[in-house]
Design a protein around this motif. Structure first.
Motif, PDB file in Angstrom:
ATOM      1  N   GLY A  36      22.260  28.281  40.894  1.00  0.00           N
ATOM      2  CA  GLY A  36      22.323  28.608  39.283  1.00  0.00           C
ATOM      3  C   GLY A  36      22.486  30.097  39.140  1.00  0.00           C
ATOM      4  N   ALA A  37      21.703  30.714  39.860  1.00  0.00           N
ATOM      5  CA  ALA A  37      21.563  32.328  39.842  1.00  0.00           C
ATOM      6  C   ALA A  37      22.688  32.901  39.877  1.00  0.00           C
ATOM      7  CB  ALA A  37      20.472  33.033  40.409  1.00  0.00           C
ATOM      8  N   VAL A  38      23.537  32.647  40.931  1.00  0.00           N
ATOM      9  CA  VAL A  38      24.911  33.189  41.102  1.00  0.00           C
ATOM     10  C   VAL A  38      25.933  32.868  40.714  1.00  0.00           C
ATOM     11  CG1 VAL A  38      26.540  34.041  43.300  1.00  0.00           C
ATOM     12  CG2 VAL A  38      23.996  34.067  43.537  1.00  0.00           C
ATOM     13  N   SER A  39      26.174  31.437  40.449  1.00  0.00           N
ATOM     14  CA  SER A  39      27.232  30.863  39.902  1.00  0.00           C
ATOM     15  C   SER A  39      27.018  30.467  38.395  1.00  0.00           C
ATOM     16  CB  SER A  39      27.657  29.332  40.512  1.00  0.00           C
ATOM     17  OG  SER A  39      27.865  29.690  41.833  1.00  0.00           O
ATOM     18  N   GLY A  40      25.680  30.477  37.794  1.00  0.00           N
ATOM     19  CA  GLY A  40      25.426  30.330  36.332  1.00  0.00           C
ATOM     20  C   GLY A  40      26.318  31.194  35.399  1.00  0.00           C
ATOM     21  N   PRO A  41      26.533  32.373  35.631  1.00  0.00           N
ATOM     22  CA  PRO A  41      27.482  33.260  34.598  1.00  0.00           C
ATOM     23  C   PRO A  41      28.741  32.624  34.709  1.00  0.00           C
ATOM     24  CG  PRO A  41      26.011  34.764  36.200  1.00  0.00           C
ATOM     25  CD  PRO A  41      25.801  33.404  36.479  1.00  0.00           C
ATOM     26  N   ALA A  42      29.298  32.248  35.802  1.00  0.00           N
ATOM     27  CA  ALA A  42      30.676  31.754  35.879  1.00  0.00           C
ATOM     28  C   ALA A  42      30.644  30.446  35.019  1.00  0.00           C
ATOM     29  CB  ALA A  42      31.007  31.513  37.310  1.00  0.00           C
ATOM     30  N   LEU A  43      29.694  29.629  34.860  1.00  0.00           N
ATOM     31  CA  LEU A  43      29.809  28.403  34.271  1.00  0.00           C
ATOM     32  C   LEU A  43      29.403  28.221  32.868  1.00  0.00           C
ATOM     33  CD1 LEU A  43      27.887  26.276  37.075  1.00  0.00           C
ATOM     34  CD2 LEU A  43      30.147  26.365  36.534  1.00  0.00           C
ATOM     35  N   LEU A  44      28.699  29.504  32.358  1.00  0.00           N
ATOM     36  CA  LEU A  44      28.135  29.747  31.023  1.00  0.00           C
ATOM     37  C   LEU A  44      29.065  30.554  30.193  1.00  0.00           C
ATOM     38  CD1 LEU A  44      24.153  30.257  31.679  1.00  0.00           C
ATOM     39  CD2 LEU A  44      25.478  28.329  30.778  1.00  0.00           C
ATOM     40  N   PHE A  45      29.640  31.691  30.857  1.00  0.00           N
ATOM     41  CA  PHE A  45      30.498  32.455  30.125  1.00  0.00           C
ATOM     42  C   PHE A  45      31.938  32.531  30.518  1.00  0.00           C
ATOM     43  CE2 PHE A  45      26.507  34.894  30.689  1.00  0.00           C
ATOM     44  CZ  PHE A  45      26.094  34.540  29.494  1.00  0.00           C
ATOM     45  N   ASP A  46      33.038  32.749  29.592  1.00  0.00           N
ATOM     46  CA  ASP A  46      34.488  32.922  29.651  1.00  0.00           C
ATOM     47  C   ASP A  46      34.707  34.040  30.454  1.00  0.00           C
ATOM     48  OD1 ASP A  46      36.820  31.814  29.622  1.00  0.00           O
ATOM     49  OD2 ASP A  46      37.227  32.738  27.701  1.00  0.00           O
ATOM     50  N   LEU A  47      34.751  33.906  31.742  1.00  0.00           N
ATOM     51  CA  LEU A  47      35.145  35.033  32.558  1.00  0.00           C
ATOM     52  C   LEU A  47      36.405  34.988  33.216  1.00  0.00           C
ATOM     53  CD1 LEU A  47      31.848  34.966  34.758  1.00  0.00           C
ATOM     54  CD2 LEU A  47      32.257  36.673  32.883  1.00  0.00           C
ATOM     55  N   PRO A  48      37.041  36.056  33.611  1.00  0.00           N
ATOM     56  CA  PRO A  48      38.541  36.027  34.107  1.00  0.00           C
ATOM     57  C   PRO A  48      38.449  35.318  35.244  1.00  0.00           C
ATOM     58  CG  PRO A  48      37.815  38.244  33.670  1.00  0.00           C
ATOM     59  CD  PRO A  48      36.425  37.537  33.445  1.00  0.00           C
ATOM     60  N   ASP A  49      39.682  34.287  35.780  1.00  0.00           N
ATOM     61  CA  ASP A  49      39.682  33.445  36.533  1.00  0.00           C
ATOM     62  C   ASP A  49      39.190  33.906  38.129  1.00  0.00           C
ATOM     63  OD1 ASP A  49      39.930  30.655  37.332  1.00  0.00           O
ATOM     64  OD2 ASP A  49      42.088  31.565  38.156  1.00  0.00           O
ATOM     65  N   PRO A  50      39.837  35.188  38.412  1.00  0.00           N
ATOM     66  CA  PRO A  50      39.300  35.629  39.894  1.00  0.00           C
ATOM     67  C   PRO A  50      37.835  35.804  39.810  1.00  0.00           C
ATOM     68  CG  PRO A  50      41.057  36.882  39.013  1.00  0.00           C
ATOM     69  CD  PRO A  50      40.623  35.911  38.034  1.00  0.00           C
ATOM     70  N   LEU A  51      37.139  36.251  38.790  1.00  0.00           N
ATOM     71  CA  LEU A  51      35.732  36.632  38.873  1.00  0.00           C
ATOM     72  C   LEU A  51      34.914  35.192  38.773  1.00  0.00           C
ATOM     73  CD1 LEU A  51      33.435  38.382  39.155  1.00  0.00           C
ATOM     74  CD2 LEU A  51      33.746  38.544  36.473  1.00  0.00           C
ATOM     75  N   HIS A  52      35.486  34.334  38.121  1.00  0.00           N
ATOM     76  CA  HIS A  52      35.043  32.806  38.070  1.00  0.00           C
ATOM     77  C   HIS A  52      34.789  32.084  39.241  1.00  0.00           C
ATOM     78  CE1 HIS A  52      34.084  29.157  35.946  1.00  0.00           C
ATOM     79  NE2 HIS A  52      35.002  28.499  36.781  1.00  0.00           N
ATOM     80  N   ARG A  53      36.194  32.235  39.989  1.00  0.00           N
ATOM     81  CA  ARG A  53      36.318  31.477  41.520  1.00  0.00           C
ATOM     82  C   ARG A  53      35.494  32.302  42.327  1.00  0.00           C
ATOM     83  NH1 ARG A  53      41.754  32.173  42.763  1.00  0.00           N
ATOM     84  NH2 ARG A  53      42.636  32.626  40.520  1.00  0.00           N
ATOM     85  N   LEU A  55      32.597  33.976  41.807  1.00  0.00           N
ATOM     86  CA  LEU A  55      31.115  33.613  41.635  1.00  0.00           C
ATOM     87  C   LEU A  55      30.844  32.211  42.171  1.00  0.00           C
ATOM     88  CD1 LEU A  55      30.372  35.354  38.278  1.00  0.00           C
ATOM     89  CD2 LEU A  55      29.400  35.869  40.393  1.00  0.00           C
ATOM     90  N   LEU A  56      31.772  31.179  41.752  1.00  0.00           N
ATOM     91  CA  LEU A  56      31.301  30.000  42.320  1.00  0.00           C
ATOM     92  C   LEU A  56      31.478  29.806  43.752  1.00  0.00           C
ATOM     93  CD1 LEU A  56      33.518  27.685  39.669  1.00  0.00           C
ATOM     94  CD2 LEU A  56      30.998  27.787  40.051  1.00  0.00           C
ATOM     95  N   ALA A  57      32.383  30.363  44.207  1.00  0.00           N
ATOM     96  CA  ALA A  57      32.554  30.458  45.811  1.00  0.00           C
ATOM     97  C   ALA A  57      31.318  30.881  46.453  1.00  0.00           C
ATOM     98  CB  ALA A  57      34.024  30.993  46.333  1.00  0.00           C
ATOM     99  N   SER A  58      30.816  32.081  45.997  1.00  0.00           N
ATOM    100  CA  SER A  58      29.763  32.880  46.642  1.00  0.00           C
ATOM    101  C   SER A  58      28.471  31.938  46.212  1.00  0.00           C
ATOM    102  CB  SER A  58      29.669  34.128  45.733  1.00  0.00           C
ATOM    103  OG  SER A  58      30.782  34.945  46.057  1.00  0.00           O
ATOM    104  N   GLY A  59      28.304  31.498  45.162  1.00  0.00           N
ATOM    105  CA  GLY A  59      27.081  30.527  44.911  1.00  0.00           C
ATOM    106  C   GLY A  59      27.017  29.463  45.741  1.00  0.00           C
TER     107      GLY A  59
END
Length: 96
Positions: A36-53, A55-59
């Motif tokens: 949640g701490a690492v991937s949360g921002p990717a799930l809550l905010f509209d981030l650019p696709d590479p950053l979104h992926r 953060l999800l992969a890192s989390g």
């Protein structure tokens, strides 16, 4: 002569079962917090696709690694402490 290993008592089996449950539950909780701490921002905010992926992969990776490390560390600690308890409640071991 080889030492014979007796069967575990009901209390020993119950203690092992409780420790396994604790290890899995605490590892799942810690992994969920890290995910949640690492991937949360990717799930809550509209981030650019590479950053979104990323953060999800890192989390996901960090959560999986933490889950395994936490489970193993709890179970190894339980295995090391197994013989350190006095055999009868209320009694101390001679070196304490």
């Amino acid at each position: 002569m080889e030492p014979t290993r007796g069967r575990r008592s009901r209390a020993e089996r119950d203690a092992i079962t409780v420790e396994i449950g604790y290890a899995l539950f605490s590892a799942a909780f810690a992994a969920a917090v890290v995910f949640g701490a690492v991937s949360g921002p990717a799930l809550l905010f509209d981030l650019p696709d590479p950053l979104h992926r990323t953060l999800l992969a890192s989390g996901t990776l960090l959560a999986a690694v933490l889950f395994v490390l936490r489970t193993v560390s709890v179970l190894l600690r339980f295995g090391r402490e197994d013989g350190s308890q006095p055999s009868q409640p209320g009694r101390t071991s001679p070196d304490s």
